[in-house]
Design a protein around this motif. Sequence first.
Motif, short mmCIF file in Angstrom:
data_model
loop_
_atom_site.label_atom_id
_atom_site.label_comp_id
_atom_site.label_asym_id
_atom_site.label_seq_id
_atom_site.Cartn_x
_atom_site.Cartn_y
_atom_site.Cartn_z
N ASN A 188 -9.68 -0.81 10.65
CA ASN A 188 -9.77 -1.78 9.56
C ASN A 188 -9.69 -3.20 10.09
OD1 ASN A 188 -9.75 0.01 7.17
ND2 ASN A 188 -7.71 0.57 7.90
N THR A 227 1.13 4.45 0.91
CA THR A 227 0.34 5.31 1.80
C THR A 227 0.37 6.78 1.38
OG1 THR A 227 2.25 5.34 3.30
CG2 THR A 227 0.47 3.79 3.79
N ASN A 250 -8.43 -3.28 5.31
CA ASN A 250 -7.34 -2.76 4.49
C ASN A 250 -6.44 -3.92 4.05
OD1 ASN A 250 -5.59 -1.08 3.17
ND2 ASN A 250 -4.56 -0.35 5.01
N PRO A 251 -6.31 -4.21 2.73
CA PRO A 251 -6.91 -3.50 1.62
C PRO A 251 -8.44 -3.51 1.69
CG PRO A 251 -5.37 -5.17 0.85
CD PRO A 251 -5.54 -5.37 2.29
N PRO A 252 -9.07 -2.49 1.10
CA PRO A 252 -10.53 -2.42 1.15
C PRO A 252 -11.16 -3.39 0.17
CG PRO A 252 -9.67 -0.65 -0.21
CD PRO A 252 -8.47 -1.36 0.36
N GLU A 275 -1.82 -0.21 -4.42
CA GLU A 275 -1.37 -1.58 -4.20
C GLU A 275 -0.50 -2.08 -5.35
OE1 GLU A 275 -3.92 -4.84 -2.51
OE2 GLU A 275 -3.80 -5.62 -4.57
N GLU A 331 0.86 -1.19 0.00
CA GLU A 331 0.00 0.00 0.00
C GLU A 331 0.89 1.24 0.00
OE1 GLU A 331 -3.03 2.50 2.93
OE2 GLU A 331 -2.17 0.59 3.60
N LYS A 368 -15.36 -2.98 6.50
CA LYS A 368 -14.20 -2.09 6.36
C LYS A 368 -12.93 -2.83 6.73
CE LYS A 368 -12.08 2.26 7.73
NZ LYS A 368 -11.97 3.32 8.76
N MET A 407 -9.25 4.69 -1.76
CA MET A 407 -7.88 4.22 -2.02
C MET A 407 -7.79 3.74 -3.46
SD MET A 407 -7.04 1.87 1.32
CE MET A 407 -7.48 2.39 2.99
N THR A 430 -2.96 6.98 -0.19
CA THR A 430 -4.15 6.52 0.55
C THR A 430 -4.42 7.32 1.82
OG1 THR A 430 -2.88 4.87 1.80
CG2 THR A 430 -3.83 4.16 -0.31
N SER A 457 -10.71 5.58 3.31
CA SER A 457 -11.30 4.55 4.15
C SER A 457 -11.97 3.43 3.37
CB SER A 457 -12.32 5.17 5.12
OG SER A 457 -13.32 5.90 4.41
N ASN A 472 -12.37 1.63 -1.04
CA ASN A 472 -11.86 1.61 -2.41
C ASN A 472 -12.33 2.84 -3.18
OD1 ASN A 472 -10.61 0.16 -4.70
ND2 ASN A 472 -12.71 0.05 -5.48
#
Length: 432
Positions: free
Chosen positions: A329, A186, A284-286, A213, A184, A282, A208, A189, A193, A195
Amino acid sequence: MSALVIRNGHLIDPAAGVDAPKDILLKDGKVADIAGPGKLKGVNGAETLDATGLVVAPGLIDIHVHLREPGQGHKETIATGTAAAAAGGFTAVAAMPNTMPVNDSVDITRWMQSPDRGASVRVFPIAAATRGSKGETINDFAALKSAGAVAVTDDGHPILKDSAMRDTLAAAARVGLSVIQHAEDTRLTQGASMNAGPVAFKLGLRGMPAEAESGLVERDIRLVTELRDARPHLHVAHTSTAGAIAAVRQARRNGLRVTCEVAPHHFLLIDEHVGQYNTNFKMNPPLRSAADRDAMIEAILDGVVDAIATDHAPHATHEKEVEFERAPNGITGLETALGLCLRYLHREWKMPLGRVLSLLSAQPAAVLGLKGRGTLAVGSAADAVIFDSKAEWTYRAADTKSKSRNTPFDGWTMQGRVHWTVCEGRVAYALK
């Protein structure tokens, strides 16, 4: 001497190439003998499990769980997390290091494995790749491996700096450890919160991008290519985008040691399931787009995906019952993975049962080099799951063995009811 006999079951052991009725003798924590029904010798006085009508398979192995100890026992403990694992058919779990404090030391690695933790199944710690998982100074991988760490990662945090990731891959390769990357970027992102896409736009949430990714996976593969002679092993955690899977697929074609895992929620759910800000969806990844979800299914079916891993991430109820953007998450997954895989991968999408079980046992063992696990061959660890592959049942979060109930699968119909889980020759779970 302790002995346990599993009688009258149908053994499916993909690693050993066995798919036939067999009786199995487990003795002193190892598989002592396998024979046709009624042909085992030297079993007088042994405890017996009657597996008539049931499948017997190597114990499942989850290479991505969060047991929350040390430091966050209100969410989960090693005892409660491994009890949930046993109920789901898992006999070994690999615990991520984003604890409090971060597991970046020999002492914490050993503490997690102590009998005092009350684990129902075997815990294999994964240590932090860098000090405090800050992505800067790498840890002493040789010492961590000697203490029992089976891989290194800063899971929960990506290793963003090229130089730090290159050093991590090279140092881990020297001592024979895998590097697991939370892919990820960041920088793309921050404050997001879910995709990025139409659903996030409709809900007024920052999204995101999939490139956060896939871009980091591509960077990591480039570094593996540069270090090709050292033979580093890169494992991509919780892969969720079509771009990342495509990069892994190409890396394998190029002969690189690159593997990946996919979680059940990423091959079953999409961002639309978030609904009206439901925080149990919810993570992460979403949850991604339908196209990304379909790419995960395709990659599982055609063999690109090496393992199904749950990313079991328990949170207390009060932590999830907040605004979507503020909620942590993660979801639980140890008790639902087998049931979901059998319902969808096997029944709906016609993947042979042996291949499904391999994704949950032999292949995860191979990813982390867990010798003597993921098979029931003679001499291997006496780890087995015994289940009714045809039974349908409904998962109820209220009945969980975990401390937490943050699951999107409450009320879902599962297939494949676990009757017993046997870890190192002792019954760790029995259906009541």
